[in-house]
Write a protein that holds these residues in place. Sequence first.
Motif, PDB file in Angstrom:
ATOM      1  N   VAL A 153      11.104  25.270  29.257  1.00 12.09           N
ATOM      2  CA  VAL A 153      12.418  25.386  28.607  1.00 12.09           C
ATOM      3  C   VAL A 153      12.459  24.451  27.393  1.00 12.09           C
ATOM      4  N   LEU A 154      12.069  23.198  27.629  1.00 10.00           N
ATOM      5  CA  LEU A 154      12.132  22.190  26.559  1.00 10.00           C
ATOM      6  C   LEU A 154      11.125  22.469  25.447  1.00 10.00           C
ATOM      7  N   ALA A 155       9.995  23.066  25.832  1.00  5.89           N
ATOM      8  CA  ALA A 155       8.993  23.418  24.815  1.00  5.89           C
ATOM      9  C   ALA A 155       9.616  24.384  23.802  1.00  5.89           C
ATOM     10  N   GLU A 156      10.533  25.226  24.288  1.00  2.00           N
ATOM     11  CA  GLU A 156      11.216  26.181  23.408  1.00  2.00           C
ATOM     12  C   GLU A 156      12.376  25.530  22.662  1.00  2.00           C
ATOM     13  N   THR A 157      13.245  24.838  23.423  1.00  2.00           N
ATOM     14  CA  THR A 157      14.490  24.357  22.815  1.00  2.00           C
ATOM     15  C   THR A 157      14.268  23.203  21.827  1.00  2.00           C
TER      16      THR A 157
ATOM     17  N   LYS B 112      21.836  30.294  29.055  1.00  2.00           N
ATOM     18  CA  LYS B 112      21.498  31.231  30.141  1.00  2.00           C
ATOM     19  C   LYS B 112      20.259  32.038  29.777  1.00  2.00           C
ATOM     20  N   ASP B 113      20.167  32.404  28.515  1.00  2.00           N
ATOM     21  CA  ASP B 113      19.034  33.207  28.054  1.00  2.00           C
ATOM     22  C   ASP B 113      17.713  32.428  28.183  1.00  2.00           C
ATOM     23  N   VAL B 114      17.703  31.197  27.677  1.00  2.00           N
ATOM     24  CA  VAL B 114      16.465  30.407  27.723  1.00  2.00           C
ATOM     25  C   VAL B 114      16.123  30.055  29.175  1.00  2.00           C
TER      26      VAL B 114
ATOM     27  N   GLY C  53      17.881  17.765  30.742  1.00  2.00           N
ATOM     28  CA  GLY C  53      18.429  19.110  30.911  1.00  2.00           C
ATOM     29  C   GLY C  53      17.709  20.035  29.945  1.00  2.00           C
ATOM     30  N   VAL C  54      18.463  20.870  29.212  1.00  2.00           N
ATOM     31  CA  VAL C  54      17.814  21.777  28.265  1.00  2.00           C
ATOM     32  C   VAL C  54      17.626  21.117  26.893  1.00  2.00           C
ATOM     33  N   GLY C  55      18.003  19.837  26.774  1.00  2.00           N
ATOM     34  CA  GLY C  55      17.706  19.101  25.537  1.00  2.00           C
ATOM     35  C   GLY C  55      18.866  18.984  24.566  1.00  2.00           C
ATOM     36  N   VAL C  56      20.085  19.253  25.052  1.00  2.00           N
ATOM     37  CA  VAL C  56      21.238  19.269  24.147  1.00  2.00           C
ATOM     38  C   VAL C  56      21.527  17.886  23.537  1.00  2.00           C
ATOM     39  N   LEU C  57      21.388  16.831  24.344  1.00  2.00           N
ATOM     40  CA  LEU C  57      21.590  15.477  23.813  1.00  2.00           C
ATOM     41  C   LEU C  57      20.303  14.976  23.149  1.00  2.00           C
ATOM     42  N   THR C  58      19.172  15.332  23.738  1.00  4.18           N
ATOM     43  CA  THR C  58      17.864  14.921  23.197  1.00  4.18           C
ATOM     44  C   THR C  58      17.780  15.254  21.710  1.00  4.18           C
TER      45      THR C  58
ATOM     46  N   MET D 153      18.313  26.230  17.474  1.00  2.00           N
ATOM     47  CA  MET D 153      18.889  26.843  18.662  1.00  2.00           C
ATOM     48  C   MET D 153      20.201  26.139  19.046  1.00  2.00           C
ATOM     49  N   GLU D 154      21.262  26.901  19.287  1.00  2.50           N
ATOM     50  CA  GLU D 154      22.566  26.314  19.614  1.00  2.50           C
ATOM     51  C   GLU D 154      22.632  25.996  21.116  1.00  2.50           C
ATOM     52  N   LEU D 155      22.343  24.756  21.460  1.00  2.22           N
ATOM     53  CA  LEU D 155      22.187  24.413  22.887  1.00  2.22           C
ATOM     54  C   LEU D 155      23.497  24.153  23.628  1.00  2.22           C
ATOM     55  N   THR D 156      24.635  24.289  22.925  1.00  2.99           N
ATOM     56  CA  THR D 156      25.906  24.197  23.643  1.00  2.99           C
ATOM     57  C   THR D 156      26.492  25.590  23.877  1.00  2.99           C
ATOM     58  N   ASN D 157      25.760  26.615  23.436  1.00  6.09           N
ATOM     59  CA  ASN D 157      26.225  27.992  23.613  1.00  6.09           C
ATOM     60  C   ASN D 157      25.782  28.508  24.990  1.00  6.09           C
ATOM     61  N   ILE D 158      26.748  28.902  25.805  1.00  3.57           N
ATOM     62  CA  ILE D 158      26.430  29.300  27.183  1.00  3.57           C
ATOM     63  C   ILE D 158      25.427  30.464  27.193  1.00  3.57           C
TER      64      ILE D 158
END
Length: 286
Positions: A83-87, A10-12, A56-61, A1-6
């Motif tokens: 959210v994190l369970a998905e990302t 927004k979707d997740v 956050g949504v896990g972008v750095l994680t 999943m591209e977590l830097t894509n707006i």
Amino acid sequence: MELTNIGTIKDVMSRNGFTFSKALGQNFLINPTVCPKIAELGGCKPGTAAIEIGTGVGVLTKELALRCDKVLAIEIDERLKPVLAETLEEYDNIDIVFADILKTDLSALIAEKLPGYDEIVVCANLPYYITSPVIMKLLEERPPIRSVTVMVQKEAADRLCAKMGTRECGAVTAAVNYYSEPKMLFRVNRGSFIPAPNVDSAVIRLDIPDKPRYTVSDEKLFFKIVRASFAQRRKQLLNPLSAALGIPKPELAEMLGKCGIRQTARPEELKMEDIVALCETIADKK
Ligand code: SAM
């Protein structure tokens, strides 16, 4: 999943009914170059474990998980659980604890969650409303960590990484220098976040040496001197120090002189060695 894509973010978020909380400092990174850089410069590599504060949504994680053997993340907002369970679904080396970092016994958590790791680094895009308390907690409680690589507001970064003996430094500069070697890494503009904050940011790294950089016989006294000295940054040291320490001015003036500090000196002139010397001189008289 591209977590830097707006669009992806927004979707997740909307699928999980998540909305940004300003109060929790939720400005998420959307610049794709920043998180890999934090992870690399933060020392993430095989054999290491990373601690993240605020997923956050896990972008750095995710970037930490790609480079380290294990990631321990502490996030206050339980609404991020689904959210994190998905990302972060595809990573099996991430352990997320939902708690307030300021109320967490970090050394106990490390002993429980990261046993056997000698190389532990902290990497985070810190919630700005608690930058200083988090950094001071990480240093003062002396958990077994090698370094702290964090994004903070540019102004805070300048203060934390200021050279002692310059106009930019404050009590926090002295405190950070006591425990670590601070270094400015790179600047990040406000457009790199969603929502965009009102100010730019910077990433800094605090390297924590094996042996303390400075030794004082009374740490409490050292920090009392630091706080009193920098309480009024443009004023001369003698009056506030005399009041805070309960030492008559003539006596204190003599002590300052003994340490090579001018009677009329202002806090911005102080070097770490000056504060250490003053602390030892006062401690000797007690
Ligand atoms: N790492 C993500 C990123 O770079 O996009 C999010 C960074 S955002 C600036 C700060 C994060 O810290 C948010 O997810 C917020 O919910 C979390 N947070 C705020 N206060 C916290 C606290 N006291 N303890 C733990 N996490 C906290």
